[in-house]
Design an enzyme around this catalytic site. Structure first.
Site, PDB file in Angstrom:
ATOM      1  N   LYS A  10      48.847  35.781  26.914  1.00 28.70           N
ATOM      2  CA  LYS A  10      49.480  36.184  28.470  1.00 28.70           C
ATOM      3  C   LYS A  10      50.801  36.595  28.593  1.00 28.70           C
ATOM      4  O   LYS A  10      51.509  36.600  27.731  1.00 28.70           O
ATOM      5  CB  LYS A  10      49.182  34.924  29.164  1.00 28.70           C
ATOM      6  CG  LYS A  10      47.535  34.312  29.285  1.00 28.70           C
ATOM      7  CD  LYS A  10      47.516  33.035  30.131  1.00 28.70           C
ATOM      8  CE  LYS A  10      46.128  32.696  30.075  1.00 28.70           C
ATOM      9  NZ  LYS A  10      46.095  31.318  31.158  1.00 28.70           N
ATOM     10  N   TYR A  50      39.055  36.289  35.932  1.00 26.86           N
ATOM     11  CA  TYR A  50      39.179  35.042  36.463  1.00 26.86           C
ATOM     12  C   TYR A  50      38.158  35.008  37.703  1.00 26.86           C
ATOM     13  O   TYR A  50      38.240  34.103  38.485  1.00 26.86           O
ATOM     14  CB  TYR A  50      40.451  34.705  36.760  1.00 26.86           C
ATOM     15  CG  TYR A  50      41.243  34.501  35.353  1.00 26.86           C
ATOM     16  CD1 TYR A  50      40.996  33.364  34.566  1.00 26.86           C
ATOM     17  CD2 TYR A  50      42.420  35.196  35.206  1.00 26.86           C
ATOM     18  CE1 TYR A  50      41.782  33.018  33.411  1.00 26.86           C
ATOM     19  CE2 TYR A  50      43.335  34.804  34.110  1.00 26.86           C
ATOM     20  CZ  TYR A  50      43.125  33.896  33.270  1.00 26.86           C
ATOM     21  OH  TYR A  50      43.581  33.507  32.119  1.00 26.86           O
ATOM     22  N   ASN A 113      50.337  29.106  30.499  1.00 23.26           N
ATOM     23  CA  ASN A 113      49.806  28.141  29.069  1.00 23.26           C
ATOM     24  C   ASN A 113      49.351  29.174  28.046  1.00 23.26           C
ATOM     25  O   ASN A 113      48.729  28.809  27.029  1.00 23.26           O
ATOM     26  CB  ASN A 113      48.668  27.495  29.372  1.00 23.26           C
ATOM     27  CG  ASN A 113      47.465  28.290  29.854  1.00 23.26           C
ATOM     28  OD1 ASN A 113      47.686  29.497  30.240  1.00 23.26           O
ATOM     29  ND2 ASN A 113      46.581  27.484  30.247  1.00 23.26           N
ATOM     30  N   HIS A 116      44.490  32.713  26.738  1.00 20.05           N
ATOM     31  CA  HIS A 116      42.907  32.546  27.460  1.00 20.05           C
ATOM     32  C   HIS A 116      42.236  32.854  26.260  1.00 20.05           C
ATOM     33  O   HIS A 116      42.402  33.680  25.346  1.00 20.05           O
ATOM     34  CB  HIS A 116      43.217  33.386  28.616  1.00 20.05           C
ATOM     35  CG  HIS A 116      41.607  33.385  29.024  1.00 20.05           C
ATOM     36  ND1 HIS A 116      40.993  32.706  29.806  1.00 20.05           N
ATOM     37  CD2 HIS A 116      40.480  34.526  28.635  1.00 20.05           C
ATOM     38  CE1 HIS A 116      40.016  32.779  29.954  1.00 20.05           C
ATOM     39  NE2 HIS A 116      39.215  33.827  29.328  1.00 20.05           N
ATOM     40  N   GLU A 127      33.578  38.812  29.170  1.00 24.37           N
ATOM     41  CA  GLU A 127      35.069  39.157  29.684  1.00 24.37           C
ATOM     42  C   GLU A 127      35.628  40.407  28.492  1.00 24.37           C
ATOM     43  O   GLU A 127      36.470  41.101  28.731  1.00 24.37           O
ATOM     44  CB  GLU A 127      35.807  37.844  29.255  1.00 24.37           C
ATOM     45  CG  GLU A 127      35.678  36.684  30.212  1.00 24.37           C
ATOM     46  CD  GLU A 127      36.425  35.430  29.957  1.00 24.37           C
ATOM     47  OE1 GLU A 127      37.068  35.506  28.855  1.00 24.37           O
ATOM     48  OE2 GLU A 127      35.966  34.493  30.890  1.00 24.37           O
TER      49      GLU A 127
HETATM   50  P1  CMP Z   1      42.763  29.819  31.147  1.00 25.36           P
HETATM   51  O1  CMP Z   1      42.380  29.245  30.033  1.00 25.36           O
HETATM   52  O2  CMP Z   1      43.220  31.268  31.087  1.00 25.36           O
HETATM   53  O3  CMP Z   1      41.779  29.596  32.400  1.00 25.36           O
HETATM   54  C1  CMP Z   1      42.072  29.571  33.813  1.00 25.36           C
HETATM   55  C2  CMP Z   1      43.318  29.584  34.066  1.00 25.36           C
HETATM   56  O4  CMP Z   1      43.916  29.198  35.268  1.00 25.36           O
HETATM   57  C3  CMP Z   1      44.115  28.575  33.176  1.00 25.36           C
HETATM   58  O5  CMP Z   1      44.245  29.099  31.765  1.00 25.36           O
HETATM   59  C4  CMP Z   1      45.417  28.440  33.574  1.00 25.36           C
HETATM   60  O6  CMP Z   1      46.380  29.518  33.542  1.00 25.36           O
HETATM   61  C5  CMP Z   1      45.331  28.574  35.071  1.00 25.36           C
HETATM   62  N1  CMP Z   1      45.102  27.267  35.778  1.00 25.36           N
HETATM   63  C6  CMP Z   1      44.370  26.268  35.699  1.00 25.36           C
HETATM   64  N2  CMP Z   1      44.429  25.395  36.377  1.00 25.36           N
HETATM   65  C7  CMP Z   1      45.864  25.580  37.146  1.00 25.36           C
HETATM   66  C8  CMP Z   1      46.411  24.917  38.174  1.00 25.36           C
HETATM   67  N3  CMP Z   1      46.066  23.782  38.483  1.00 25.36           N
HETATM   68  N4  CMP Z   1      47.555  25.647  38.759  1.00 25.36           N
HETATM   69  C9  CMP Z   1      47.716  26.998  38.205  1.00 25.36           C
HETATM   70  N5  CMP Z   1      46.978  27.612  37.270  1.00 25.36           N
HETATM   71  C10 CMP Z   1      45.934  27.015  36.646  1.00 25.36           C
END
Ligand code: CMP
Length: 149
Positions: A10, A50, A113, A116, A127
């Site tokens: 990311k 998403y 984080n 993905h 995806e």
């Molecule tokens: P990812 O594994 O890419 O899948 C969905 C994404 O949504 C997740 O990682 C985070 O980047 C984002 N995400 C999930 N929960 C939250 C939250 N509570 N607030 C903001 N972003 C979120």
């Protein structure tokens, strides 16, 4: 069973200079990289990626964030690659992810984080085609492949 898995590094990975660290962990685990590219996602591509989170309060923020700077899309292949990658990256929230995992070692955030990864074979099929055509997925044998499985 040999599986394919999509991994997206990311914008926070790219902006924090962690590309090499994370790709290195993927390689050292024994996963074979069979496709890779850097791109800046359009809002439409980010929305498609998403789609499953469309109803969530953080959806718009997530889509805007994912298209704010470059990402690196990678397809890897390996035995049980989907669960192997999910374990390698750790829980969604970096604060809760185990030390030793990518998020556990480098993130303190639920949203920034770093990585993905598709959460199932069905999600991978949906995806991966946002990022790669079939021609961009390269089949080859690693010289050390017989020592991996
Ligand atoms: P990812 O594994 O890419 O899948 C969905 C994404 O949504 C997740 O990682 C985070 O980047 C984002 N995400 C999930 N929960 C939250 C939250 N509570 N607030 C903001 N972003 C979120």
């Amino acid at each position: 069973m040999i599986e394919r898995e999509l991994i997206i590094l990311k914008p926070d990975t790219i902006c924090r200079g962690l590309i090499g660290e994370i790709i290195s962990r993927i390689e050292r685990k024994g996963l074979k990289i069979i496709a890779m590219k850097m791109l800046k996602l359009t809002i439409e591509q980010a929305k498609k990626l998403y789609e499953a989170h469309k109803s969530k309060a953080f959806y718009d923020e997530l889509v805007n964030y994912m298209s704010s700077a470059p990402v690196i899309a990678i397809i890897v292949e390996g035995d049980d690659a989907i669960s192997v990658v999910r374990n390698l990256i750790g829980l969604t929230d970096g604060k809760k992810a185990s030390p030793g995992s990518i998020r556990g070692d480098f993130s303190v955030s639920n949203s920034k984080n770093l990585v993905h990864a598709s959460d199932s074979k069905e999600a991978f099929e949906k995806e991966a085609c946002i990022f790669f055509s079939n021609e961009e997925i390269i089949e080859y044998k690693l010289p050390y492949e017989d020592f991996l499985n």
